[in-house]
Scaffold this motif. Structure first.
Motif, PDB file in Angstrom:
ATOM      1  N   TYR A 206      -5.594   1.467   1.247  1.00  9.31           N
ATOM      2  CA  TYR A 206      -6.070   2.669   1.928  1.00  9.31           C
ATOM      3  C   TYR A 206      -7.300   3.244   1.222  1.00  9.31           C
ATOM      4  O   TYR A 206      -8.211   3.753   1.871  1.00  9.31           O
ATOM      5  CB  TYR A 206      -4.943   3.701   1.979  1.00  9.31           C
ATOM      6  CG  TYR A 206      -5.169   4.851   2.912  1.00  9.31           C
ATOM      7  CD1 TYR A 206      -5.252   4.660   4.288  1.00  9.31           C
ATOM      8  CD2 TYR A 206      -5.262   6.147   2.428  1.00  9.31           C
ATOM      9  CE1 TYR A 206      -5.434   5.730   5.147  1.00  9.31           C
ATOM     10  CE2 TYR A 206      -5.437   7.226   3.282  1.00  9.31           C
ATOM     11  CZ  TYR A 206      -5.525   7.000   4.641  1.00  9.31           C
ATOM     12  OH  TYR A 206      -5.708   8.072   5.488  1.00  9.31           O
TER      13      TYR A 206
ATOM     14  N   ALA B 113      -3.266  -0.207   6.588  1.00 10.17           N
ATOM     15  CA  ALA B 113      -3.983   0.658   5.648  1.00 10.17           C
ATOM     16  C   ALA B 113      -5.417   0.191   5.469  1.00 10.17           C
ATOM     17  O   ALA B 113      -6.354   0.995   5.432  1.00 10.17           O
ATOM     18  CB  ALA B 113      -3.261   0.680   4.307  1.00 10.17           C
TER      19      ALA B 113
ATOM     20  N   SER C  66       0.830  -1.201   0.000  1.00 14.95           N
ATOM     21  CA  SER C  66       0.000   0.000   0.000  1.00 14.95           C
ATOM     22  C   SER C  66       0.868   1.256   0.000  1.00 14.95           C
ATOM     23  O   SER C  66       2.006   1.241   0.475  1.00 14.95           O
ATOM     24  CB  SER C  66      -0.910   0.010   1.227  1.00 14.95           C
ATOM     25  OG  SER C  66      -1.952  -0.928   1.104  1.00 14.95           O
TER      26      SER C  66
ATOM     27  N   SER D 125      -7.582   0.958   8.653  1.00 10.29           N
ATOM     28  CA  SER D 125      -7.620   2.332   9.128  1.00 10.29           C
ATOM     29  C   SER D 125      -9.039   2.905   9.077  1.00 10.29           C
ATOM     30  O   SER D 125      -9.803   2.633   8.150  1.00 10.29           O
ATOM     31  CB  SER D 125      -6.702   3.206   8.267  1.00 10.29           C
ATOM     32  OG  SER D 125      -6.911   4.566   8.536  1.00 10.29           O
TER      33      SER D 125
ATOM     34  N   ARG E  67      -9.688  10.505   6.007  1.00 10.19           N
ATOM     35  CA  ARG E  67      -9.251  10.706   4.626  1.00 10.19           C
ATOM     36  C   ARG E  67      -9.670   9.560   3.718  1.00 10.19           C
ATOM     37  O   ARG E  67      -9.781   9.741   2.502  1.00 10.19           O
ATOM     38  CB  ARG E  67      -7.732  10.880   4.579  1.00 10.19           C
ATOM     39  CG  ARG E  67      -7.265  12.209   5.135  1.00 10.19           C
ATOM     40  CD  ARG E  67      -5.775  12.368   5.069  1.00 10.19           C
ATOM     41  NE  ARG E  67      -5.064  11.352   5.818  1.00 10.19           N
ATOM     42  CZ  ARG E  67      -3.783  11.413   6.142  1.00 10.19           C
ATOM     43  NH1 ARG E  67      -3.060  12.447   5.755  1.00 10.19           N
ATOM     44  NH2 ARG E  67      -3.199  10.461   6.831  1.00 10.19           N
ATOM     45  N   ARG E  68      -9.906   8.376   4.292  1.00 11.81           N
ATOM     46  CA  ARG E  68     -10.353   7.253   3.464  1.00 11.81           C
ATOM     47  C   ARG E  68     -11.758   7.496   2.928  1.00 11.81           C
ATOM     48  O   ARG E  68     -12.136   6.964   1.890  1.00 11.81           O
ATOM     49  CB  ARG E  68     -10.324   5.943   4.257  1.00 11.81           C
ATOM     50  CG  ARG E  68      -8.942   5.518   4.691  1.00 11.81           C
ATOM     51  CD  ARG E  68      -8.960   4.104   5.224  1.00 11.81           C
ATOM     52  NE  ARG E  68      -9.213   3.140   4.158  1.00 11.81           N
ATOM     53  CZ  ARG E  68      -9.522   1.862   4.373  1.00 11.81           C
ATOM     54  NH1 ARG E  68      -9.655   1.412   5.609  1.00 11.81           N
ATOM     55  NH2 ARG E  68      -9.723   1.048   3.359  1.00 11.81           N
ATOM     56  N   ARG E  69     -12.559   8.291   3.633  1.00  6.05           N
ATOM     57  CA  ARG E  69     -13.935   8.565   3.208  1.00  6.05           C
ATOM     58  C   ARG E  69     -14.062   9.879   2.445  1.00  6.05           C
ATOM     59  O   ARG E  69     -14.860   9.990   1.526  1.00  6.05           O
ATOM     60  CB  ARG E  69     -14.860   8.607   4.432  1.00  6.05           C
ATOM     61  CG  ARG E  69     -14.983   7.295   5.177  1.00  6.05           C
ATOM     62  CD  ARG E  69     -15.944   7.421   6.360  1.00  6.05           C
ATOM     63  NE  ARG E  69     -15.395   8.208   7.452  1.00  6.05           N
ATOM     64  CZ  ARG E  69     -15.741   9.468   7.733  1.00  6.05           C
ATOM     65  NH1 ARG E  69     -16.644  10.091   6.993  1.00  6.05           N
ATOM     66  NH2 ARG E  69     -15.205  10.095   8.764  1.00  6.05           N
TER      67      ARG E  69
ATOM     68  N   LYS F  18     -15.802   3.304  -3.848  1.00  7.59           N
ATOM     69  CA  LYS F  18     -14.436   3.474  -3.374  1.00  7.59           C
ATOM     70  C   LYS F  18     -13.483   3.592  -4.563  1.00  7.59           C
ATOM     71  O   LYS F  18     -13.749   3.065  -5.642  1.00  7.59           O
ATOM     72  CB  LYS F  18     -14.018   2.297  -2.489  1.00  7.59           C
ATOM     73  CG  LYS F  18     -14.714   2.254  -1.139  1.00  7.59           C
ATOM     74  CD  LYS F  18     -14.174   1.128  -0.282  1.00  7.59           C
ATOM     75  CE  LYS F  18     -14.822   1.131   1.100  1.00  7.59           C
ATOM     76  NZ  LYS F  18     -14.287   0.052   1.965  1.00  7.59           N
TER      77      LYS F  18
ATOM     78  N   CYS G  37      -8.282   5.921  -0.715  1.00 10.44           N
ATOM     79  CA  CYS G  37      -8.703   7.261  -0.306  1.00 10.44           C
ATOM     80  C   CYS G  37      -9.280   8.084  -1.445  1.00 10.44           C
ATOM     81  O   CYS G  37      -9.674   9.230  -1.240  1.00 10.44           O
ATOM     82  CB  CYS G  37      -7.510   8.009   0.281  1.00 10.44           C
ATOM     83  SG  CYS G  37      -6.231   8.385  -0.935  1.00 10.44           S
TER      84      CYS G  37
ATOM     85  N   ALA H 280      -8.999   3.824  -5.474  1.00  8.69           N
ATOM     86  CA  ALA H 280      -7.662   3.602  -4.913  1.00  8.69           C
ATOM     87  C   ALA H 280      -6.610   3.831  -5.981  1.00  8.69           C
ATOM     88  O   ALA H 280      -6.909   4.109  -7.148  1.00  8.69           O
ATOM     89  CB  ALA H 280      -7.555   2.177  -4.370  1.00  8.69           C
TER      90      ALA H 280
END
Length: 555
Positions: free
Chosen positions: A285, A224, A71, A227, A231-233, A277, A287, A279
């Protein structure tokens, strides 16, 4: 010390020739990524080169961690002489390109010369081919991706492309990959445009022999994935309301420090438009921000915080869909959203049209095609502010990001001395000041920490590791991954920063260029302290070349 493996391929687009050069000795010393590209550029771009001239060179490079499945490693570096700052500059982008680049077996691609017709360059593990693509003249980035998919079966994850802005040499044109991921700041897309290179594709099945310890990769990947970081959302947009409420969100072309519409364009507003999502390659992660407005059908990726600022608060625009539309326009046309948004905000200030999102979008399109007032704005804020009758909010020609140096004084110091100009990622003092590790007020005593932060940022750009990985890829992990002491790794970062500055010194940059468009406490004393900590003389000049490269095949 762990380092990239593979030769450099030089592509001369004027002569339509290529050659391969072993750079093993260099890679053993500098790891890869930004450090390798900077060392090569320092040695091979003439100090008196013109940014839009054939003697300028563009470098694409990976680090050794792009040969892992860890990651935070789905990134690549691009380096060249910037038409915006007139200095040496590196940018990096995420997405899925890096693994396809590694598959060609190269560690660095060098592009030089100037083509007499618009070209697509196809780099494979068995060689390079040149394709004249006059039909792509004026094409947007997605249109270029469609062509490559239809004609070559290659998706945008295989490609670096420029839009109309790059072809028209807009000084802040970006090079794009995966349609929405940008080598953003500094105008390297315009350098490709000057070389008449519309796109470069990468494809291959080489598996370079790089041994990377498995345990850290697994542990970092797991952390990752588990977490719960905001910031991931919401990406970086999630910080909008916090910064607006507690620090400063520059508003209406820097006239105000708080935006009443922050919640309408901030993290929750962006998250409300997120429909799946997203990536970068191999990253758990996830994000990224694929967003959609159901009412209009608009789809984009983002906006991130810097776009929320530049096309939102700075322009007095409080509708997240308008910011999304501007974001998509910049990605499609191939422009850095910060420089484009700040330059448009300057124009809105000059005609008292804050809040006019339709005009802002019209101006953005005109900039990319250099139509009407766009011809003036395409030169960048430092070159057009007098024509507009507004203040010049740039450092070394680069427009200021959102993180306000008038409030975060360590970040302001960073902008002043950065080789890249006003770039918040050159050294993230902002994280320390937002988080309370450093008092945001004052510059005294911050110089040594700034040097450290610049070295760390350069190391991460060399690895290459995403800035979001800073919380997960610790010093201990770095030592294990790279099989080197942390101080040895930081020295690679330090030499990279010094090489950049030495190159810029040869082009006339000195202390007079290390300045800000506003006053902060004790700036001159802090700059002197920075020079001492960095080993520069009192004029901000590197006493001697910090690293001799001398690749035998230099031409």
């Amino acid at each position: 010390m762990l380092h990239s493996v593979g030769p450099m391929r030089t592509v001369d687009v004027g002569e339509r020739t290529t050659r391969e050069t072993s750079i093993d000795d260099l890679l053993e010393r500098v790891i890869g990524g930004r450090a390798a590209a900077t060392a090569l550029a320092h040695d091979r771009i003439p100090f008196d080169a013109e940014p839009f001239g054939p003697e300028n060179r563009v470098y694409l490079s990976t680090g050794p961690l792009q040969q892992s499945r860890m990651s935070f490693t789905g990134r690549m570096n691009m380096t060249g002489l910037s038409p915006l700052t007139d200095g040496l500059l590196s940018a990096n982008a995420g997405g899925y390109l890096s693994r396809n680049f590694v598959g060609t077996g190269l560690s660095v691609l060098e592009i030089v010369g100037e083509s007499d017709e618009l070209l697509a360059i196809h780099v494979r593990d068995d060689g390079v081919t040149f394709e004249a693509v006059p039909e792509l003249e004026g094409a947007t980035v997605p249109e270029t991706s469609d062509y490559l998919r239809e004609q070559h079966g290659l998706g945008p994850e295989h490609c670096v492309a420029i839009g109309p802005a790059g072809e028209n040499r807009v000084r802040f044109a970006a090079a794009m990959t995966y349609d929405s991921r940008a080598f953003g700041r500094g105008g390297l897309g315009a350098v490709l445009g000057a070389k008449n290179v519309k796109c470069v594709t990468f494809e291959g099945d080489v598996d370079p022999p790089v041994e990377i310890p498995g345990a850290p990769q697994t542990e970092i990947h797991r952390a990752a994935a588990q977490s719960d970081d905001q910031r991931r959302r919401q990406g970086t947009a999630g910080s909008t309301e916090f910064i607006n409420d507690h620090f400063s969100l520059p508003t209406r072309y820097f006239a105000e420090s708080e935006f009443e519409g922050a919640s309408s364009i901030g993290g929750e507003a962006v998250e409300s438009k997120k429909y799946e999502k997203g990536a970068c390659s191999a990253c758990a992660y996830a994000c990224k921000l694929p967003t959609r407005d159901e009412e209009t059908g608009l789809e984009t990726e983002g906006p991130e915080f810097e776009t929320v600022y530049s096309f939102g608060s700075l322009q007095g625009v409080d509708d997240v869909v308008d910011v999304m539309r501007a974001n998509e326009l910049c990605d499609s046309l191939g422009m850095d959203t910060i420089s484009a948004g700040v330059t448009v905000a300057a124009y809105l200030a000059s005609v008292d049209e804050f809040g006019n999102a339709a005009l802002a979008q019209e101006l953005t399109a005109k900039i990319a095609r250099r139509e009407g007032i766009g011809e003036t704005l395409a030169e960048g804020l430092a070159r057009c502010h007098d024509d507009l009758g507004v203040a010049d909010y740039t450092v070394k020609g680069m427009a200021l990001p959102a993180h306000d140096g008038r409030v975060l004084h360590g970040q302001g110091l960073s902008y002043a001395v950065s080789n890249r100009g006003a770039d918040h990622l050159y050294a993230s003092m902002l994280s320390l000041e937002y988080g309370g590790e450093l008092d945001p007020q004052g510059t005294v005593g911050k110089a040594a920490r700034l040097v450290h932060e610049e070295n760390v940022a350069a190391l991460f750009d060399t690895g290459i590791i995403c800035v979001f990985g800073r919380d997960y890829v610790t010093e201990e992990y770095l030592e294990t991954l790279f099989d080197a002491d942390y101080e040895e790794l930081l020295e690679v970062g330090a030499k990279t920063v010094l090489l950049e500055r030495h190159f810029n010194n040869q082009r006339g940059f000195d202390r007079e260029d290390d300045t800000l468009p506003y006053e902060i406490p004790d700036l001159e004393a802090a700059i002197t302290a920075y020079y001492e900590a960095r080993g520069l003389n009192e004029d901000g000049i590197v006493p001697e070349s910090p690293l001799e490269v001398r690749i035998d095949a230099a031409d």
